[in-house]
Design a protein around this motif. Structure first.
Motif, PDB file in Angstrom:
ATOM      1  N   VAL A  58       0.868  -1.175   0.000  1.00 14.57           N
ATOM      2  CA  VAL A  58       0.000   0.000   0.000  1.00 14.57           C
ATOM      3  C   VAL A  58       0.907   1.227   0.000  1.00 14.57           C
ATOM      4  O   VAL A  58       1.326   1.712   1.056  1.00 14.57           O
ATOM      5  CB  VAL A  58      -0.949   0.006   1.212  1.00 14.57           C
ATOM      6  N   GLU A  59       1.224   1.717  -1.199  1.00 14.28           N
ATOM      7  CA  GLU A  59       2.198   2.802  -1.331  1.00 14.28           C
ATOM      8  C   GLU A  59       1.726   4.083  -0.659  1.00 14.28           C
ATOM      9  O   GLU A  59       2.522   4.845  -0.093  1.00 14.28           O
ATOM     10  CB  GLU A  59       2.495   3.063  -2.810  1.00 14.28           C
ATOM     11  N   ALA A  60       0.423   4.350  -0.698  1.00 19.29           N
ATOM     12  CA  ALA A  60      -0.096   5.560  -0.059  1.00 19.29           C
ATOM     13  C   ALA A  60       0.148   5.528   1.442  1.00 19.29           C
ATOM     14  O   ALA A  60       0.519   6.537   2.051  1.00 19.29           O
ATOM     15  CB  ALA A  60      -1.590   5.716  -0.355  1.00 19.29           C
ATOM     16  N   ALA A  61      -0.059   4.366   2.058  1.00 18.26           N
ATOM     17  CA  ALA A  61       0.173   4.232   3.491  1.00 18.26           C
ATOM     18  C   ALA A  61       1.654   4.389   3.820  1.00 18.26           C
ATOM     19  O   ALA A  61       2.031   5.028   4.823  1.00 18.26           O
ATOM     20  CB  ALA A  61      -0.345   2.877   3.979  1.00 18.26           C
ATOM     21  N   LEU A  62       2.517   3.826   2.962  1.00 14.80           N
ATOM     22  CA  LEU A  62       3.960   3.972   3.176  1.00 14.80           C
ATOM     23  C   LEU A  62       4.388   5.432   3.092  1.00 14.80           C
ATOM     24  O   LEU A  62       5.204   5.908   3.889  1.00 14.80           O
ATOM     25  CB  LEU A  62       4.728   3.149   2.140  1.00 14.80           C
ATOM     26  N   SER A  63       3.836   6.139   2.125  1.00 20.31           N
ATOM     27  CA  SER A  63       4.158   7.555   1.971  1.00 20.31           C
ATOM     28  C   SER A  63       3.730   8.356   3.197  1.00 20.31           C
ATOM     29  O   SER A  63       4.462   9.237   3.661  1.00 20.31           O
ATOM     30  CB  SER A  63       3.474   8.099   0.714  1.00 20.31           C
ATOM     31  N   ILE A  64       2.539   8.014   3.735  1.00 18.86           N
ATOM     32  CA  ILE A  64       2.053   8.703   4.938  1.00 18.86           C
ATOM     33  C   ILE A  64       2.955   8.399   6.129  1.00 18.86           C
ATOM     34  O   ILE A  64       3.306   9.291   6.913  1.00 18.86           O
ATOM     35  CB  ILE A  64       0.597   8.297   5.223  1.00 18.86           C
ATOM     36  N   CYS A  65       3.356   7.153   6.264  1.00 23.96           N
ATOM     37  CA  CYS A  65       4.255   6.764   7.363  1.00 23.96           C
ATOM     38  C   CYS A  65       5.591   7.479   7.262  1.00 23.96           C
ATOM     39  O   CYS A  65       6.155   7.942   8.263  1.00 23.96           O
ATOM     40  CB  CYS A  65       4.466   5.255   7.351  1.00 23.96           C
ATOM     41  N   GLU A  66       6.085   7.585   6.052  1.00 19.02           N
ATOM     42  CA  GLU A  66       7.374   8.248   5.848  1.00 19.02           C
ATOM     43  C   GLU A  66       7.284   9.725   6.211  1.00 19.02           C
ATOM     44  O   GLU A  66       8.191  10.277   6.843  1.00 19.02           O
ATOM     45  CB  GLU A  66       7.824   8.074   4.403  1.00 19.02           C
ATOM     46  N   GLN A  67       6.187  10.367   5.817  1.00 20.93           N
ATOM     47  CA  GLN A  67       6.011  11.776   6.143  1.00 20.93           C
ATOM     48  C   GLN A  67       5.867  11.985   7.640  1.00 20.93           C
ATOM     49  O   GLN A  67       6.391  12.955   8.210  1.00 20.93           O
ATOM     50  CB  GLN A  67       4.787  12.344   5.418  1.00 20.93           C
ATOM     51  N   HIS A 116      13.168  -0.569   5.641  1.00 19.79           N
ATOM     52  CA  HIS A 116      12.013  -0.630   4.748  1.00 19.79           C
ATOM     53  C   HIS A 116      12.168   0.261   3.506  1.00 19.79           C
ATOM     54  O   HIS A 116      11.183   0.562   2.835  1.00 19.79           O
ATOM     55  CB  HIS A 116      10.742  -0.234   5.518  1.00 19.79           C
ATOM     56  N   PHE A 117      13.380   0.681   3.201  1.00 22.52           N
ATOM     57  CA  PHE A 117      13.692   1.413   1.971  1.00 22.52           C
ATOM     58  C   PHE A 117      12.883   2.714   1.842  1.00 22.52           C
ATOM     59  O   PHE A 117      12.412   3.058   0.755  1.00 22.52           O
ATOM     60  CB  PHE A 117      13.460   0.524   0.746  1.00 22.52           C
ATOM     61  N   LEU A 118      12.717   3.416   2.935  1.00 22.82           N
ATOM     62  CA  LEU A 118      12.059   4.721   2.914  1.00 22.82           C
ATOM     63  C   LEU A 118      13.146   5.781   2.748  1.00 22.82           C
ATOM     64  O   LEU A 118      13.676   6.319   3.725  1.00 22.82           O
ATOM     65  CB  LEU A 118      11.257   4.937   4.194  1.00 22.82           C
ATOM     66  N   LEU A 119      13.487   6.062   1.521  1.00 17.60           N
ATOM     67  CA  LEU A 119      14.696   6.830   1.239  1.00 17.60           C
ATOM     68  C   LEU A 119      14.609   8.277   1.721  1.00 17.60           C
ATOM     69  O   LEU A 119      15.595   8.822   2.232  1.00 17.60           O
ATOM     70  CB  LEU A 119      14.989   6.794  -0.262  1.00 17.60           C
ATOM     71  N   ASN A 120      13.467   8.923   1.556  1.00 18.29           N
ATOM     72  CA  ASN A 120      13.330  10.311   2.034  1.00 18.29           C
ATOM     73  C   ASN A 120      13.415  10.371   3.554  1.00 18.29           C
ATOM     74  O   ASN A 120      14.050  11.267   4.124  1.00 18.29           O
ATOM     75  CB  ASN A 120      12.011  10.908   1.560  1.00 18.29           C
ATOM     76  N   GLY A 121      12.766   9.414   4.207  1.00 14.21           N
ATOM     77  CA  GLY A 121      12.839   9.352   5.665  1.00 14.21           C
ATOM     78  C   GLY A 121      14.243   9.066   6.144  1.00 14.21           C
ATOM     79  O   GLY A 121      14.698   9.625   7.151  1.00 14.21           O
TER      80      GLY A 121
END
Length: 516
Positions: A30-39, A60-65
């Protein structure tokens, strides 16, 4: 805690539930959920959780985070080393490498980063020599004293690899370069977290009583601070410049037998001394003296070479002085001063600037002999309007178009391919002017509202000129001022942008990278 609405319902996130939510979102893709978690992670970063979030983002490969967490670790390293060292020892390998690669790690000594790296290797080893080398090669051994390097490397296998030993050897060679250190700079000897600061060197409330103090000015915040060091001696009218991250203080007049309480200088001696300050180790060192004693001279830096131009020196036990036409330059490789092409005639109280690797000199007093305390009328009759230029590869000084105003004790500054001549002493007007080397022509510009002299000046990277303090006449007396003025060279406009902590006159300015 953060509640977020998704198309399929609500997503509740907190620092405690974040790992579970990220893992589930990654598993379900769920890419949207991952993006929210990263933010959420980026917004929630602080000194307590930055290492934890860095590990989670890396897993978890959250590069911006991950990037944001690594930047926070670098910025908060001084606190982490003191209070959360265990978190650093649990940090993932890519994050620690990224942090050690950072150009800004404020308030942290390099020796502490080496100790942290070795402790991390001890806690997370054994690692392959390749990984160990990758980590340690990001350290800047040139910022560590030789005695500390020797102690840290003793008996440590990770420090004994050929790659790391070669880097330490280069660091030791740098430490032994002596006068050539400014021209031997590399990444390994470049301070971290060291943006250029405007240094205001010397000066005081009175030109007759210069002080040891050095001030630092942050042009972005427009705030002053004490940089943690002072001048090694009391000097009036020295020249100041910086080369290779070192500060040089050259010549001037040294006050002797002064009474600090009454602020009376008994004896003033013209100096040929050269002092060098190393901000890496907070250390002053006396370098080879100039060939001649000089005061009211100028210095210029061209391709990492310092040129001392003209000036005068007082005659012992008399009230007279000798002006000189000589020019000398400092050869840092040999640590010696050498003669260069002399000006056509003796000159002191002139100004100089560098443009396109050529040195320009304007104004000044050409008299060879004279009284130090001559009348203003006598001085005014002799002040020059002439402008000279010298290509350092040539041997001849060439005359350029003269300024429209005779100037003495004034300043030259360069910006956007032009040379600006600002106010000096004994000037009846407040006009400034600009020289165009292409047309060989001076143009009058917007004047200052009030006369000013003995100020410090600096040309910023944006092309604007900053003017610090100085002296102006008030009711027939010379009064030091606190003003910080900015001249917009593109808009030909003056404005006051701040105040000095106290009145200051006779200061000299340069840019120098300083540790935060």
């Amino acid at each position: 805690m953060c509640d977020v609405v998704l198309e399929a319902g609500w997503l509740r996130i907190s620092s405690s539930t974040l790992p579970v939510v990220v893992e589930a979102a990654r598993y379900l893709q769920v890419e949207a959920a991952l993006s929210i978690c990263e933010q959420f992670m980026v917004d929630d970063l602080n000194v307590e959780n930055c290492c934890y979030y860095a590990n989670l983002a890396e897993q978890h490969f959250l590069l911006n985070g991950l990037e944001a967490a690594n930047q926070t670790i670098a910025k908060k390293m001084v606190v982490l080393l003191q209070k959360r060292r265990a978190d650093l020892l649990e940090l993932n390998f890519p994050s620690l490498m990224a942090v050690l690669d950072a150009d800004e790690i404020p308030g942290v000594m390099e020796v502490d980063l080496i100790k942290l790296s070795l402790d991390w290797l001890g806690e997370n080893g054994p690692l392959s020599l390749l990984k160990s080398n990758l980590l340690l090669s990001r350290l800047r051994f040139g910022l560590v004293a030789p005695s500390d390097l020797s102690e840290l490397s003793h008996g440590n296998r990770a420090m004994a690899t050929p790659l790391i030993r070669s880097q330490m050897t280069r660091a030791l060679e740098y430490h032994h370069m002596g006068s050539a250190q400014p021209i031997g700079q590399s990444r390994q000897s470049t301070l971290r977290g060291s943006p250029n600061r405007v240094l205001l060197v010397g000066g005081g409330a009175s030109t007759d009583w210069p002080e040891h103090q050095v001030l630092a000015f942050d042009s972005s915040s427009r705030k002053f601070s004490l940089p943690g060091f002072v001048l090694p001696l009391r000097l009036r009218n020295p020249c100041v410049c910086s080369v290779g991250g070192f500060l040089f203080v050259i010549g001037g007049e040294e006050g002797k037998n002064g009474d600090d309480k009454e602020k009376k200088s008994v004896t003033v001696l013209t100096s040929s001394q050269v002092w060098r300050y190393d901000p890496r180790f907070n250390h002053w060192e006396q370098m080879e003296s100039m060939l001649e004693k000089r005061v009211q001279f100028t210095c210029c830096v061209v391709e990492n070479v310092i040129y001392a131009i003209g000036g005068r020196h007082s005659q012992p036990d008399s009230n007279t002085y000798t002006s000189v036409a000589s020019v000398e330059y400092y050869n840092m490789a040999s640590g010696a001063w050498r003669r260069a092409a002399a000006m056509p005639s003796p000159l002191h109280g002139h100004a100089s600037a560098v443009l396109d690797k050529s040195i320009y000199v304007s104004g000044g007093h050409p008299a060879h002999w004279g009284s130090i305390h001559g009348s203003n009328q006598d001085i005014n009759r002799e002040i020059s309007r002439e402008c000279l230029s010298w290509d350092i590869k040539g041997r001849v000084w060439e005359k350029r178009a003269s300024m429209s105003i005779p100037r003495f004790g004034h300043r030259l500054a360069t910006a956007h391919g032009y040379i600006y001549a600002l106010l000096g002493m004994y000037e009846p007007f407040c006009d400034i002017e600009r020289y165009d080397p292409e047309s060989n022509h001076w143009t009058r510009l917007n004047p200052l509202a009030n006369g000013l002299f003995n100020y410090g000046i600096l040309s910023m990277a944006c092309g604007n000129l900053l003017v610090f303090g100085g002296t102006r006449w008030s009711n027939g007396q010379q009064v030091a001022v606190r003003s910080v003025l900015e001249y917009d060279t593109k808009k030909d406009r003056w404005r006051e942008i701040g105040k000095l902590p106290r009145p200051l006159t006779g200061t000299e300015c340069t840019l120098l990278p300083l540790p935060d």
